[in-house]
Design an enzyme around this catalytic site. Structure first.
Site, PDB file in Angstrom:
ATOM      1  N   SER A 152       0.816  -1.211   0.000  1.00  0.00           N
ATOM      2  CA  SER A 152       0.000   0.000   0.000  1.00  0.00           C
ATOM      3  C   SER A 152       0.856   1.271   0.000  1.00  0.00           C
ATOM      4  O   SER A 152       1.827   1.374   0.742  1.00  0.00           O
ATOM      5  CB  SER A 152      -0.909   0.010   1.222  1.00  0.00           C
ATOM      6  OG  SER A 152      -1.642   1.217   1.264  1.00  0.00           O
ATOM      7  N   GLY A 195      -3.726   3.956   0.977  1.00  0.00           N
ATOM      8  CA  GLY A 195      -4.695   4.187   2.041  1.00  0.00           C
ATOM      9  C   GLY A 195      -5.747   5.208   1.657  1.00  0.00           C
ATOM     10  O   GLY A 195      -5.415   6.262   1.121  1.00  0.00           O
ATOM     11  N   ILE A 206       4.646  10.945   3.661  1.00  0.00           N
ATOM     12  CA  ILE A 206       3.617  11.429   2.739  1.00  0.00           C
ATOM     13  C   ILE A 206       2.458  12.007   3.556  1.00  0.00           C
ATOM     14  O   ILE A 206       1.820  12.970   3.152  1.00  0.00           O
ATOM     15  CB  ILE A 206       3.096  10.274   1.844  1.00  0.00           C
ATOM     16  CG1 ILE A 206       4.247   9.515   1.151  1.00  0.00           C
ATOM     17  CG2 ILE A 206       2.074  10.780   0.820  1.00  0.00           C
ATOM     18  CD1 ILE A 206       5.054  10.295   0.186  1.00  0.00           C
ATOM     19  N   GLY A 207       2.199  11.388   4.705  1.00  0.00           N
ATOM     20  CA  GLY A 207       1.081  11.855   5.525  1.00  0.00           C
ATOM     21  C   GLY A 207      -0.257  11.377   4.999  1.00  0.00           C
ATOM     22  O   GLY A 207      -1.283  12.031   5.188  1.00  0.00           O
ATOM     23  N   ASN A 239      -6.704  -0.564   1.075  1.00  0.00           N
ATOM     24  CA  ASN A 239      -6.106  -0.137   2.342  1.00  0.00           C
ATOM     25  C   ASN A 239      -6.884   1.054   2.890  1.00  0.00           C
ATOM     26  O   ASN A 239      -7.174   2.008   2.159  1.00  0.00           O
ATOM     27  CB  ASN A 239      -4.629   0.206   2.110  1.00  0.00           C
ATOM     28  CG  ASN A 239      -3.897   0.566   3.389  1.00  0.00           C
ATOM     29  OD1 ASN A 239      -4.074   1.652   3.928  1.00  0.00           O
ATOM     30  ND2 ASN A 239      -3.065  -0.345   3.874  1.00  0.00           N
ATOM     31  N   CYS A 252      -2.104   4.965  11.718  1.00  0.00           N
ATOM     32  CA  CYS A 252      -2.527   6.366  11.614  1.00  0.00           C
ATOM     33  C   CYS A 252      -2.624   6.976  13.007  1.00  0.00           C
ATOM     34  O   CYS A 252      -2.967   6.297  13.966  1.00  0.00           O
ATOM     35  CB  CYS A 252      -3.907   6.479  10.968  1.00  0.00           C
ATOM     36  SG  CYS A 252      -4.115   5.513   9.489  1.00  0.00           S
ATOM     37  N   ASN A 284       4.577  -2.363   8.637  1.00  0.00           N
ATOM     38  CA  ASN A 284       4.524  -1.007   8.131  1.00  0.00           C
ATOM     39  C   ASN A 284       5.932  -0.418   8.321  1.00  0.00           C
ATOM     40  O   ASN A 284       6.856  -1.121   8.722  1.00  0.00           O
ATOM     41  CB  ASN A 284       3.455  -0.206   8.884  1.00  0.00           C
ATOM     42  CG  ASN A 284       2.836   0.866   7.998  1.00  0.00           C
ATOM     43  OD1 ASN A 284       3.560   1.577   7.293  1.00  0.00           O
ATOM     44  ND2 ASN A 284       1.525   0.986   8.023  1.00  0.00           N
ATOM     45  N   THR A 285       6.109   0.858   8.046  1.00  0.00           N
ATOM     46  CA  THR A 285       7.457   1.441   8.084  1.00  0.00           C
ATOM     47  C   THR A 285       7.945   1.675   9.514  1.00  0.00           C
ATOM     48  O   THR A 285       7.155   1.842  10.440  1.00  0.00           O
ATOM     49  CB  THR A 285       7.471   2.774   7.326  1.00  0.00           C
ATOM     50  OG1 THR A 285       6.432   3.594   7.858  1.00  0.00           O
ATOM     51  CG2 THR A 285       7.243   2.561   5.844  1.00  0.00           C
ATOM     52  N   GLY A 338       6.994  -3.185  -1.910  1.00  0.00           N
ATOM     53  CA  GLY A 338       6.753  -1.753  -1.851  1.00  0.00           C
ATOM     54  C   GLY A 338       7.833  -0.931  -2.515  1.00  0.00           C
ATOM     55  O   GLY A 338       7.847  -0.725  -3.726  1.00  0.00           O
TER      56      GLY A 338
HETATM   57  C1  LIG Z   1       5.903   6.150  -0.107  1.00  0.00           C
HETATM   58  C2  LIG Z   1       5.226   5.148   0.785  1.00  0.00           C
HETATM   59  C3  LIG Z   1       3.868   5.283   1.088  1.00  0.00           C
HETATM   60  C4  LIG Z   1       3.221   4.373   1.908  1.00  0.00           C
HETATM   61  N1  LIG Z   1       1.882   4.512   2.163  1.00  0.00           N
HETATM   62  C5  LIG Z   1       1.233   3.588   2.922  1.00  0.00           C
HETATM   63  C6  LIG Z   1      -0.190   3.677   3.130  1.00  0.00           C
HETATM   64  O1  LIG Z   1      -0.872   4.564   2.614  1.00  0.00           O
HETATM   65  N2  LIG Z   1      -0.782   2.729   3.919  1.00  0.00           N
HETATM   66  C7  LIG Z   1      -0.064   1.716   4.489  1.00  0.00           C
HETATM   67  O2  LIG Z   1      -0.655   0.876   5.174  1.00  0.00           O
HETATM   68  N3  LIG Z   1       1.276   1.590   4.282  1.00  0.00           N
HETATM   69  C8  LIG Z   1       1.934   2.507   3.513  1.00  0.00           C
HETATM   70  N4  LIG Z   1       3.297   2.370   3.286  1.00  0.00           N
HETATM   71  C9  LIG Z   1       4.032   1.224   3.887  1.00  0.00           C
HETATM   72  C10 LIG Z   1       4.206   0.087   2.881  1.00  0.00           C
HETATM   73  O3  LIG Z   1       2.968  -0.431   2.452  1.00  0.00           O
HETATM   74  C11 LIG Z   1       5.066  -1.036   3.466  1.00  0.00           C
HETATM   75  O4  LIG Z   1       4.425  -1.540   4.613  1.00  0.00           O
HETATM   76  C12 LIG Z   1       6.456  -0.593   3.847  1.00  0.00           C
HETATM   77  O5  LIG Z   1       6.954   0.352   2.938  1.00  0.00           O
HETATM   78  C13 LIG Z   1       7.450  -1.760   3.924  1.00  0.00           C
HETATM   79  O6  LIG Z   1       7.613  -2.414   2.684  1.00  0.00           O
HETATM   80  P1  LIG Z   1       8.780  -2.072   1.623  1.00  0.00           P
HETATM   81  O7  LIG Z   1      10.064  -2.063   2.374  1.00  0.00           O
HETATM   82  O8  LIG Z   1       8.699  -3.158   0.586  1.00  0.00           O
HETATM   83  O9  LIG Z   1       8.461  -0.730   1.052  1.00  0.00           O
HETATM   84  C14 LIG Z   1       3.954   3.284   2.454  1.00  0.00           C
HETATM   85  C15 LIG Z   1       5.323   3.145   2.152  1.00  0.00           C
HETATM   86  C16 LIG Z   1       5.963   4.054   1.319  1.00  0.00           C
HETATM   87  C17 LIG Z   1       7.418   3.859   0.997  1.00  0.00           C
END
Ligand SMILES: Cc1cc2nc3c(=O)[nH]c(=O)nc-3n(C[C@H](O)[C@H](O)[C@H](O)COP(=O)(O)O)c2cc1C
Ligand SMILES: Cc1cc2nc3c(=O)[nH]c(=O)nc-3n(C[C@H](O)[C@H](O)[C@H](O)COP(=O)(O)OP(=O)(O)OC[C@H]3O[C@@H](n4cnc5c(N)ncnc54)[C@H](O)[C@@H]3O)c2cc1C
Ligand code: FES
Lengths: 301, 255
Positions: A21, A46, A71-72, A99, A129, A191-192, A264
């Site tokens: 997502s 999301g 991004i917020g 999402n 969030c 998540n991050t 991601g």
């Molecule tokens: C630019 C960006 C935007 C993201 N936006 C969302 C989001 O809107 N909702 C969400 O649940 N996770 C969001 N994530 C988290 C990712 O879905 C993922 O959980 C996280 O980046 C770890 O995976 P990756 O290392 O493969 O990126 C975002 C990540 C990135 C880098």
């Protein structure tokens, strides 16, 4: 050919590889670079009950082997999502995972209700969030709140619900158990990870938001560890993510206990990452003589 | 399908102390427009995000693009190490470019590393334009190539060592330019001043914007800038520079 199909709470995916997502919009942009029909699922950015503006820029920063984003949760709101974004995906033969984000339980529930009669196959609930009524602390960091919001959403949702866990906690297995107790059908993680980068020349923060969520290959070992630990204590399926960029990363995540994987940050520097991973996994299963990709789930010993 | 590709470096050149040019043979060259950009990648496993660099010159015959960049950090430094026959990963062309070209008295304004995209536009206009270039000092780059197009060239330098001592707007006033459109790329304060100047002259003004990027294709919402009205795609006062820009009508964005 090995069988690549996996099932998440009764929903069959042609393979275990999906987008993460927020890294793939709602598929429109990357559909020019990758055939969405190849993907196990597309997970959309999301979406909230109304449009969110997101944070000031800079919103992204590079760190060694990964990135920070703040991004917020900018999003156009559920109305536009239902009119424009979800219908776009209806034309593809892939599972649609929506999402959902919100600032309060009511905001989440509003979106979940609006999605009841939509073509979404599964809902992924982002509980990282900030919760306005709890003074901005994330829903996902307190087991009691996680159980409550999961139960409230489960009651309203027509689709199976995936609770997406934040790694920014002392013990992610406590949160995972709380989500399972609240009725979660699936978990997704991670998540991050909250990080920070300072520009030493300007002696100021790189991101306007000061902190940002870290993602990319550098976080992969943390994600693998968390998925492994969680798989030991829950009985619902886990979608593993965090730094998956190659088929080896994806196989590793499944061996740790994930039933499917999300890709991601890797999309940003390899728009074909998902398809490359699918092809690499197929070749691996073939080479190892493994009949079904599901045989990998939690097979580490 | 669009793709990230491996381009072949065919020529490199150091233009000033810290400005370099690199000509790359790539598929992107076949469809590129002035004002569009490419994402260049380092492919070292540590630096994952793209380096967005404007397209300076487009050569369809040889299928090459020329990029002109200033060394500011790790990525741009690593590009200077590339030599002919090396390959470089890139994705493009990205963004919209300068497409509204139906004017009689165009003025092209570039400041610093905002100058390179103006050369491609100047060549597309066959030199039938006035070009205003803002440099730090007399250590200029691309100047002869602008002059070769036949365009009339006005120069401003920060230190006064060449042309007008001051900004591009000062140089425009000094030269008494009249125009019906301004195409511009450069630092934000310059774009802000041009927006005001153009509004005063009742001329159209296009600005090319810059922001840190992750995807470069409009998927991550990393690279937004503020808009005057609610943006049709985002439904908020935000638009994606990589996808809906980098070129915008000045009146549509908040500078
Ligand atoms: C630019 C960006 C935007 C993201 N936006 C969302 C989001 O809107 N909702 C969400 O649940 N996770 C969001 N994530 C988290 C990712 O879905 C993922 O959980 C996280 O980046 C770890 O995976 P990756 O290392 O493969 O990126 C975002 C990540 C990135 C880098
Ligand atoms: C649409 C667009 C067109 C551009 N065209 C040119 C051009 O033609 N010539 C030129 O010299 N420069 C151009 N830039 C700026 C150029 O992208 C940066 O100077 C470059 O990315 C710096 O990379 P680095 O690794 O050397 O610096 P570092 O500071 O080490 O980079 C770290 C990260 O920050 C990003 N970053 C740093 N500065 C900028 C910046 N000013 N804008 C966007 N991202 C940045 C990098 O891409 C990288 O992800 C353009 C920027 C944009 C957005
Ligand atoms: S860089 Fe991702 S939307 Fe522009």
């Amino acid at each position: 050919m090995a069988d690549m199909k996996v099932t998440l709470s009764g929903v069959e995916l042609k393979n275990p590889v999906m987008t993460a997502s927020g890294t793939f919009g709602s598929g429109v942009e990357y559909s020019e670079y990758v055939d969405l029909n190849r993907l196990g699922a597309v997970v959309t950015k999301g979406v909230a009950d109304h449009p969110w503006t997101g944070n000031a820029t800079p919103r992204v920063a590079e760190v060694a082997g990964g990135m920070l984003n703040a991004i917020g949760l900018q999003n156009p709101g559920i109305d536009t999502f239902l009119e424009r974004d979800l219908p776009f995906l209806d034309d593809y033969d892939t599972v649609k995972i929506v999402n959902v984000c919100g600032h309060s339980t009511e905001e989440y529930l509003h979106v979940v209700r609006r999605l009841q009669d939509s073509s979404a196959d599964l809902l992924e609930i982002n509980i990282s969030c900030p919760n306005v009524s709890e003074g901005g602390i994330a829903f996902g960091t307190n087991p009691k709140m996680v159980e409550e919001i999961t139960r409230a959403i489960k009651k309203e949702a027509k689709q199976p619900i995936i609770m997406k866990l934040s790694p920014n906690v002392t013990d992610i297995t406590e949160i995972a158990k709380a989500a399972e107790a609240g009725g979660a059908d699936v978990l997704s993680m991670i998540n991050t990870l909250t990080g920070m980068k300072i520009d030493v020349e300007r002696q100021s923060f790189l991101l306007a938001n000061k902190t940002g969520g870290m993602s990319g290959p550098a976080v992969h070992p943390i994600a693998v560890r968390m998925v492994y630990q969680t798989a030991q204590v829950v009985s619902i399926p886990i979608i593993g993510m965090g730094g998956i960029a190659t088929w080896q990363d994806a196989v590793e995540m499944m061996l740790a206990g994930a039933s499917a994987v999300s890709v991601g940050t890797a999309n940003f520097y390899n728009p074909r990452a998902t398809v490359d991973i699918i092809e690499g996994m197929e070749a691996y299963l073939e080479r190892k003589g493994i009949a079904s990709v599901t045989d990998l789930i939690g097979a580490v010993h | 399908m669009k793709e990230k590709e491996m381009g072949l470096v065919v020529a490199t050149n150091r233009l000033t102390e810290d400005i370099y040019a690199m000509e790359v043979r790539c598929k992107a060259a076949m469809t590129a427009l002035p004002g569009q950009f490419c994402n260049l990648y380092m492919e070292d496993g540590a630096h994952l995000l793209p380096r967005p660099i404007s397209i300076c010159k487009i050569n369809r015959t040889d299928s090459t693009l020329t990029f002109v960049y200033r060394v500011v950090g790790e990525g741009t430094k690593s590009f200077t190490k590339l030599a002919p026959n090396d390959s470089i990963a890139l994705m493009g062309p990205l963004g919209n470019g300068f497409t509204d070209l139906d004017y009689t008295k165009p003025v092209l304004v570039g400041g610093g590393v905002g100058i390179p995209p103006m050369l491609g536009l100047c060549q597309a206009l066959d030199g039938k334009c006035t070009v205003v270039l803002g440099y730090r000092n007399a250590d200029t780059f691309l100047l002869e190539e602008f002059e070769k197009t036949g365009a009339s060239v006005v120069i401003a330098t920060d230190d006064g060592s060449l042309g007008t001592h001051g900004t591009v707007v000062d140089a425009m006033k000094e030269a008494g330019l009249s125009y019906d459109v301004i195409y511009s790329c450069g630092p934000k304060p310059m774009l802000r001043a041009l927006k005001e100047t153009a509004a005063g002259a009742k001329a159209t003004c296009y600005v090319s914007m810059e922001e840190r990027m992750a995807c470069g294709v409009g998927a991550c919402l990393g690279c937004v800038c503020e808009t005057k009205d609610v943006d049709d795609h985002s439904k908020v006062h935000n638009t994606r520079i990589c996808k809906d820009g980098p070129v915008f009508l000045a009146e549509e964005v908040v500078l």
